[in-house]
Enzyme design. Structure first.
Site, PDB file in Angstrom:
ATOM      1  N   TRP A  78      10.555  58.925  61.598  1.00  0.00           N
ATOM      2  CA  TRP A  78       9.273  59.798  61.523  1.00  0.00           C
ATOM      3  C   TRP A  78       8.731  59.584  62.957  1.00  0.00           C
ATOM      4  O   TRP A  78       7.832  60.349  63.300  1.00  0.00           O
ATOM      5  CB  TRP A  78       8.506  59.309  60.303  1.00  0.00           C
ATOM      6  CG  TRP A  78       9.196  59.482  59.205  1.00  0.00           C
ATOM      7  CD1 TRP A  78       9.650  58.881  58.144  1.00  0.00           C
ATOM      8  CD2 TRP A  78       9.746  60.693  58.607  1.00  0.00           C
ATOM      9  NE1 TRP A  78      10.227  59.147  57.069  1.00  0.00           N
ATOM     10  CE2 TRP A  78      10.215  60.631  57.402  1.00  0.00           C
ATOM     11  CE3 TRP A  78       9.227  61.993  58.862  1.00  0.00           C
ATOM     12  CZ2 TRP A  78      10.868  61.625  56.388  1.00  0.00           C
ATOM     13  CZ3 TRP A  78       9.734  63.243  58.338  1.00  0.00           C
ATOM     14  CH2 TRP A  78      10.316  62.934  56.949  1.00  0.00           C
ATOM     15  N   ASP A  83       0.729  56.768  61.211  1.00  0.00           N
ATOM     16  CA  ASP A  83       1.275  57.423  60.115  1.00  0.00           C
ATOM     17  C   ASP A  83       1.137  56.371  59.077  1.00  0.00           C
ATOM     18  O   ASP A  83       2.138  55.747  58.856  1.00  0.00           O
ATOM     19  CB  ASP A  83       2.677  57.990  60.411  1.00  0.00           C
ATOM     20  CG  ASP A  83       3.377  58.736  59.288  1.00  0.00           C
ATOM     21  OD1 ASP A  83       2.702  58.623  58.201  1.00  0.00           O
ATOM     22  OD2 ASP A  83       4.169  59.241  59.793  1.00  0.00           O
ATOM     23  N   LYS A 100       3.748  59.990  48.503  1.00  0.00           N
ATOM     24  CA  LYS A 100       4.523  58.811  48.487  1.00  0.00           C
ATOM     25  C   LYS A 100       3.677  57.613  47.582  1.00  0.00           C
ATOM     26  O   LYS A 100       4.065  57.107  46.541  1.00  0.00           O
ATOM     27  CB  LYS A 100       4.791  58.070  49.671  1.00  0.00           C
ATOM     28  CG  LYS A 100       6.211  58.494  50.205  1.00  0.00           C
ATOM     29  CD  LYS A 100       6.122  59.410  51.323  1.00  0.00           C
ATOM     30  CE  LYS A 100       7.249  60.004  51.949  1.00  0.00           C
ATOM     31  NZ  LYS A 100       7.414  60.281  53.123  1.00  0.00           N
TER      32      LYS A 100
HETATM   33  C1  PLP Z   1       7.676  61.209  54.051  1.00  0.00           C
HETATM   34  C2  PLP Z   1       7.135  60.708  55.512  1.00  0.00           C
HETATM   35  C3  PLP Z   1       6.661  61.997  56.457  1.00  0.00           C
HETATM   36  C4  PLP Z   1       6.874  63.349  56.230  1.00  0.00           C
HETATM   37  O1  PLP Z   1       6.074  63.745  55.310  1.00  0.00           O
HETATM   38  P1  PLP Z   1       5.641  65.251  54.979  1.00  0.00           P
HETATM   39  O2  PLP Z   1       4.469  65.219  54.289  1.00  0.00           O
HETATM   40  O3  PLP Z   1       7.100  65.525  54.119  1.00  0.00           O
HETATM   41  O4  PLP Z   1       5.689  65.961  56.432  1.00  0.00           O
HETATM   42  C5  PLP Z   1       6.139  61.277  57.663  1.00  0.00           C
HETATM   43  N1  PLP Z   1       5.994  60.112  57.715  1.00  0.00           N
HETATM   44  C6  PLP Z   1       6.529  59.136  57.065  1.00  0.00           C
HETATM   45  C7  PLP Z   1       6.314  57.502  57.426  1.00  0.00           C
HETATM   46  C8  PLP Z   1       7.149  59.548  55.610  1.00  0.00           C
HETATM   47  O5  PLP Z   1       7.459  58.349  55.000  1.00  0.00           O
END
Ligand code: PLP
Length: 361
Positions: free
Chosen positions: A103, A172, A196
């Site tokens: 990511w 993030d 999540k």
């Molecule tokens: C799942 C995830 C993403 C991607 O998220 P989307 O909402 O599908 O774009 C980005 N960063 C992390 C750390 C993730 O776990």
């Protein structure tokens, strides 16, 4: 109806049962409106109360002062990879990024696509992203420093956030937001896809500090500017109403049932400690992340062979334990144990792991 099973999915992931029941109970007639929350106008008093309460709860839970704006956007965390450099990395300046896996790497690439100058100041690629880099030298003139607090795929997590010497941190937090308390003051922007730890897919929580908004270039497309959503309270266009509603209920659960982030962190730690202990005490399972970098949210491990891993995932499913297959890019096994995953689910998983090791060891 089938019993509810133990859900270890990485995302979309388990939601608190009480939240799902609350949605179910009020689904056909939301607060006497005679309509479902999925049917009311986003300009109605019903939805207004939902988004106001969700915003207030984010502020309260994370102890955000008035310098922070709370936004609910669409496009997932992945759109933030693009919007962050577009809005916050001015011409002629450079931003620092830490590469801790898939990511983080995608975030770096999206800045590069725009021709923005990016410096990867640390990376754990040398050891297959199995750890969080230490003692990073951030560039004193960086526009911001970007990190990924929890690496969902490799199962690593920043135990504490790095000191950037005053450079705004951008983080993030898709897979560990609301899992533990932290000091928000060094952060210029925090973002998280909801699916999540916050709710269903479709909404992205963005927390942006007032001073960051001054950098947003005038010429950007309306839908790609943070200021658009800040000025319209996340309702420039139709927001992801149902996702925001579910997030509101999850936050209410976190505050009123769990008791906030301190107790949430304790419960999360207890689950993770039990699971890692089971892995460490066995000769059969092997954790893939270095111990001091282990994630409290995503527990990644291997079995003696890929064939056994396949059988493990298959048989676990038959025992009502789902979502244990590792990300397709890395293989192995992964148990995602977000806020809504119960201690009971983790104990059931450990029981199954012990039994599987006994039978196949
Ligand atoms: C799942 C995830 C993403 C991607 O998220 P989307 O909402 O599908 O774009 C980005 N960063 C992390 C750390 C993730 O776990």
């Amino acid at each position: 109806m089938k019993e509810r099973i133990h859900n270890f999915n990485a995302g979309p992931a388990a939601l608190p049962l009480s939240v799902l029941e609350e949605i179910q109970t009020g689904f056909l007639n939301f607060k006497g409106s005679g309509m479902s929350i999925a049917e009311v106008s986003h300009r109605s008093k019903w939805f207004d109360e939902v988004i106001e309460d969700a915003t207030a709860r984010v502020r309260r839970i994370l102890k955000l002062d008035d310098h922070f704006h709370v936004l609910f956007l669409q496009g997932g965390a992945s759109l933030q990879f693009c919007m962050i450099p577009m809005n916050l990395l001015p011409e002629g300046r450079s931003a620092d990024y830490v590469n801790t896996g898939t990511w983080a790497n995608k975030a770096i690439k999206e800045a590069g696509i725009q021709g923005k100058e990016v410096k990867v100041v640390a990376s754990s690629e040398d050891k297959n992203f199995s750890y969080i880099p230490k003692e990073i030298s951030f560039s004193p003139d960086a526009a911001y420093a970007h990190i990924t607090s929890n690496n969902t795929i490799k199962g690593t997590q920043w135990a504490s956030f790095p000191n950037t010497g005053g450079i705004p941190l951008i983080c993030d937090m898709s897979s560990d937001i609301m899992s533990r308390p932290f000091d928000p003051s060094p952060f210029g922007l925090i973002y998280a896809g909801a699916q999540k730890n916050l709710g269903p897919a479709g909404a992205t929580l963005v927390i942006i500090r007032e001073d960051m908004l001054e950098r947003v270039p005038k010429g950007l497309p309306t839908m790609l500017k943070y200021t658009t959503f800040m000025e319209k309270n996340s309702m420039y266009n139709t927001p992801p109403c149902f996702a925001v509603y579910t997030i509101q209920l999850v936050l209410k659960w976190l505050e009123d049932t769990i008791g906030g982030l301190e107790t949430m962190e304790k419960a999360n730690r207890e689950k993770a400690d039990l699971l890692y202990q089971a892995i460490d005490e066995s000769e059969y399972y092997r954790g893939t992340a270095e111990k001091e970098s282990r994630s409290v949210m995503n527990v990644t491990f291997r079995l003696p062979s890929e064939d056994l891993e396949k059988q493990f995932v298959q048989q676990a499913q038959e025992h009502g334990l789902v979502g244990l297959k590792g990300h397709r890019s890395v293989g192995g096994c992964r148990a995602s144990i977000y806020n809504a995953t119960t201690l009971e689910a983790v104990k059931a998983l450990i029981g199954f792991m012990e039994e599987f090791a006994r039978k196949n060891g």
